[in-house]
Design an enzyme around this catalytic site. Structure first.
Site, PDB file in Angstrom:
ATOM      1  NE  ARG A  74      -3.479   2.966   3.027  1.00 20.16           N
ATOM      2  CZ  ARG A  74      -2.589   3.148   3.694  1.00 20.16           C
ATOM      3  NH1 ARG A  74      -2.388   3.098   5.066  1.00 20.16           N
ATOM      4  NH2 ARG A  74      -3.914   4.684   4.383  1.00 20.16           N
ATOM      5  CG  HIS A 118      -0.637   9.227   3.676  1.00 23.73           C
ATOM      6  ND1 HIS A 118      -0.674   7.884   4.151  1.00 23.73           N
ATOM      7  CD2 HIS A 118      -0.587   9.387   5.068  1.00 23.73           C
ATOM      8  CE1 HIS A 118      -0.590   7.082   5.511  1.00 23.73           C
ATOM      9  NE2 HIS A 118       0.344   8.378   5.263  1.00 23.73           N
ATOM     10  CD  GLU A 163      -4.540   8.201  10.930  1.00 22.96           C
ATOM     11  OE1 GLU A 163      -4.014   8.914  11.154  1.00 22.96           O
ATOM     12  OE2 GLU A 163      -3.134   6.413  11.019  1.00 22.96           O
ATOM     13  CG  ASN A 298      -4.716   3.687   9.279  1.00 20.55           C
ATOM     14  OD1 ASN A 298      -5.121   3.046   8.177  1.00 20.55           O
ATOM     15  ND2 ASN A 298      -4.606   5.056   8.634  1.00 20.55           N
ATOM     16  CE1 TYR A 300       1.532   2.525  13.664  1.00 16.24           C
ATOM     17  CE2 TYR A 300      -1.374   4.013  12.748  1.00 16.24           C
ATOM     18  CZ  TYR A 300       0.293   2.763  12.636  1.00 16.24           C
ATOM     19  OH  TYR A 300       0.571   3.185  11.479  1.00 16.24           O
ATOM     20  CD  GLU A 352      -0.817   3.762   8.828  1.00 20.21           C
ATOM     21  OE1 GLU A 352      -1.233   3.811   8.804  1.00 20.21           O
ATOM     22  OE2 GLU A 352      -1.243   4.786   7.245  1.00 20.21           O
TER      23      GLU A 352
HETATM   24  C1  GBH Z   1      -0.186   6.818  11.004  1.00 19.83           C
HETATM   25  O1  GBH Z   1      -1.213   7.939  11.548  1.00 19.83           O
HETATM   26  C2  GBH Z   1      -1.226   7.617   9.441  1.00 19.83           C
HETATM   27  O2  GBH Z   1      -1.058   7.572   9.058  1.00 19.83           O
HETATM   28  C3  GBH Z   1       1.039   7.394   9.074  1.00 19.83           C
HETATM   29  O3  GBH Z   1       1.652   8.694   7.926  1.00 19.83           O
HETATM   30  C4  GBH Z   1       1.658   7.516  10.766  1.00 19.83           C
HETATM   31  O4  GBH Z   1       3.502   7.136  10.098  1.00 19.83           O
HETATM   32  C5  GBH Z   1       2.070   6.437  11.462  1.00 19.83           C
HETATM   33  O5  GBH Z   1       0.847   6.420  11.572  1.00 19.83           O
HETATM   34  C6  GBH Z   1       2.486   6.383  12.473  1.00 19.83           C
HETATM   35  O6  GBH Z   1       2.484   7.035  13.083  1.00 19.83           O
HETATM   36  O7  GBH Z   1      -8.292   9.003  16.731  1.00 19.83           O
HETATM   37  O8  GBH Z   1      -8.009   9.676  18.943  1.00 19.83           O
HETATM   38  O9  GBH Z   1      -7.237   7.642  18.420  1.00 19.83           O
HETATM   39  C7  GBH Z   1      -0.895   8.602  13.005  1.00 19.83           C
HETATM   40  C8  GBH Z   1      -1.295   7.879  14.408  1.00 19.83           C
HETATM   41  C9  GBH Z   1      -2.801   7.529  14.897  1.00 19.83           C
HETATM   42  C10 GBH Z   1      -2.209   9.122  15.366  1.00 19.83           C
HETATM   43  C11 GBH Z   1      -4.189   7.926  15.702  1.00 19.83           C
HETATM   44  C12 GBH Z   1      -3.363  10.255  15.986  1.00 19.83           C
HETATM   45  C13 GBH Z   1      -4.890   9.685  16.449  1.00 19.83           C
HETATM   46  C14 GBH Z   1      -5.637   9.365  17.259  1.00 19.83           C
HETATM   47  N1  GBH Z   1      -2.299   8.200  14.297  1.00 19.83           N
HETATM   48  N2  GBH Z   1      -4.503   9.355  16.525  1.00 19.83           N
HETATM   49  S1  GBH Z   1      -7.102   9.228  18.236  1.00 19.83           S
END
Ligand code: GBH
Length: 448
Positions: A74, A118, A163, A298, A300, A352
């Site tokens: 991707r 993006h 995002e 995405n 994390y 992601e």
């Molecule tokens: C991703 O977003 C990106 O798409 C990517 O470009 C970046 O490198 C990668 O992650 C690592 O950082 O929605 O309240 O939970 C960034 C990570 C995660 C940042 C969710 C904003 C929002 C907080 N994003 N976060 S919330």
């Protein structure tokens, strides 16, 4: 049971984070090119001018992707590389780069998935007000058409916008992403609506003009709360919080996904934004809710322990964290897959997931990163649990295929399966990368 045979295994990247060549071959500037240079915006005022120099090294990189055993890859397209002014004049050289990239991937047996946006808005469009301009959905449609005409004979998977939460939340609300602004809700609501319209217009355009039958989605993020325990009450509470806008406003999932999948903004939005809220036309909401094929997301970390220090107890002391300070919280994969499928009834696609670590090339020439392997194993296992319980899980993309420019953190955070030495541009596949290959080969079964 596990994952289906056609599970989409791969890894992801984004144009500004890897390409470099920021003003080569006729590329126009974007808001990151311009605003990352202002001291105070980015760690050590680093820019993506060179990044991983992927623009020149894509052939070498694709060889490594093949060594990683990726079935899918991707990547995003730089709008200003294709249309230097954002609209109008097409830069053939820029299009050619992506066309060659697609050919090279296909020749290596890797299927491309494209993200149209993006975060790298063309600067010339920003000068016209960017997403504040009500023409912006049309600009995005025009750009989409150019890309679709050039690549849809070979590309089937399309993601409109990455995002949207972060476009607004990070770029125009928190002010820690380009263009580094902090605007009032009134503006943010209008911009959100234009971004959603841009998404909807792009979906229509893709469906109308794609030469190969397209598979289309977008890739939101948003807080997902994990239940405190197994009780029905706890699960209900976690679901309700994950679907609420109250704590996270423009970062919330429902602000963006309800309009797309239900054709209306959440009721809460009218209470929260009051007179700053808009009264969208039926026609607008129809464009925005053009049907999609999957729920890309995405993921994390879970929200339950996102701010561990706010807990009354001391359970946060010493908990596992990544180099981003994000808590390792794999249960979020299971609950996100469940909750999003339950609400939007589309196959869930993890577009992601990944972690940053303080990797370096060890004395033996390898990049030994056991924590990353453990992270992936934990998260993918919980995703598999959801699949086992009947949630249609379409795929998993590791973020990121290679170390790159981590936005406001510059080159300080390494998410890659491939290590990049930014001085020499030498690449080294990390040990986790070799392990990921085995995970893909076994379709996840090595986790059982
Ligand atoms: C991703 O977003 C990106 O798409 C990517 O470009 C970046 O490198 C990668 O992650 C690592 O950082 O929605 O309240 O939970 C960034 C990570 C995660 C940042 C969710 C904003 C929002 C907080 N994003 N976060 S919330």
């Amino acid at each position: 049971m596990g994952f289906s045979k056609d599970f989409i295994w791969g890894a992801a990247s984004a144009a500004y984070q890897i390409e470099g060549a920021y003003k080569e071959d006729g590329k126009g500037l974007n808001i990151w090119d311009v605003y990352s240079r202002v001291p105070g915006h980015v760690h050590y005022t680093e820019t993506g001018d060179v990044a991983c120099d992927h623009y020149h090294r894509y052939k070498e990189d694709i060889k490594l992707f093949k060594e990683l055993g990726l079935k899918y890859y991707r990547f995003s397209i730089s709008w200003a590389r294709v249309l230097p002014e954002g609209v109008g004049r097409v830069n053939e050289k820029g299009l050619e780069f992506y066309s060659n990239l697609v050919d090279e991937l296909l020749a290596a047996g890797i299927e491309p998935l494209i993200t149209l946006y993006h975060w790298d808005l063309p600067y010339e469009l920003y000068r016209k007000g960017g997403w504040m301009n009500d023409e912006s959905p049309l600009w995005f449609e025009e750009y989409t058409k150019v890309v679709i005409d050039a690549l849809s004979d070979r590309v089937k998977y399309w993601m409109t916008i990455n995002e949207p939460q972060c476009i607004i939340g990070c770029g125009y609300w928190g002010g820690h992403h380009a263009p580094f602004l902090q605007l009032p809700n009134k503006d943010l609501v209008l911009m959100s609506h234009n971004i959603l319209l841009a998404h909807g217009r792009a979906v229509r355009c893709i469906r109308k003009y794609a030469k190969e039958k397209p598979i289309v989605g977008f890739t939101p993020t948003g807080p997902v709360y994990v239940p405190e325990n197994d009780s029905k009450e706890a699960i209900d509470e976690a679901r309700e919080k994950s679907m609420s806008m109250k704590n996270s406003l423009f970062f919330s999932s429902t602000w963006w996904s309800d309009p797309v999948f239900f054709g209306k903004y959440p009721e809460e939005a009218y209470e929260i934004f009051g007179e700053d809220m808009i009264n969208p036309s039926k026609e607008d909401m129809e464009i925005i809710s053009e049907p999609l094929d999957f729920y890309g997301v995405n993921i994390y970390y879970s929200e339950k322990i996102r701010y561990p220090h706010t807990y009354a107890t001391n359970e946060y002391i010493g908990i596992p964290k990544t180099a981003m300070d994000w808590v390792v919280s794999e249960d979020v994969m299971y609950w996100a897959a469940k909750f999003w499928y339950e609400r939007y009834k589309k196959p869930v696609f993890i577009t992601e997931n990944g972690m940053a670590d303080n990797d370096w090339v060890n004395r033996n020439g390898k990049v030994c990163d056991p924590n990353r392997e453990d992270y992936i194993a934990r998260y993918v296992k919980r995703l598999m649990d959801a699949a086992d319980e009947g949630v249609p899980v379409m795929g998993y993309m590791y973020w990121s295929v290679m170390d790159n420019y981590e936005w406001a953190y510059g080159y300080d955070k390494r998410f890659g399966l491939i290590y990049v030495n930014y001085i020499t541009q030498e690449r080294t596949i990390k040990e986790s990368g070799y392990w990921y290959k085995k995970l893909i080969e076994s379709n996840g079964e090595i986790l059982n």
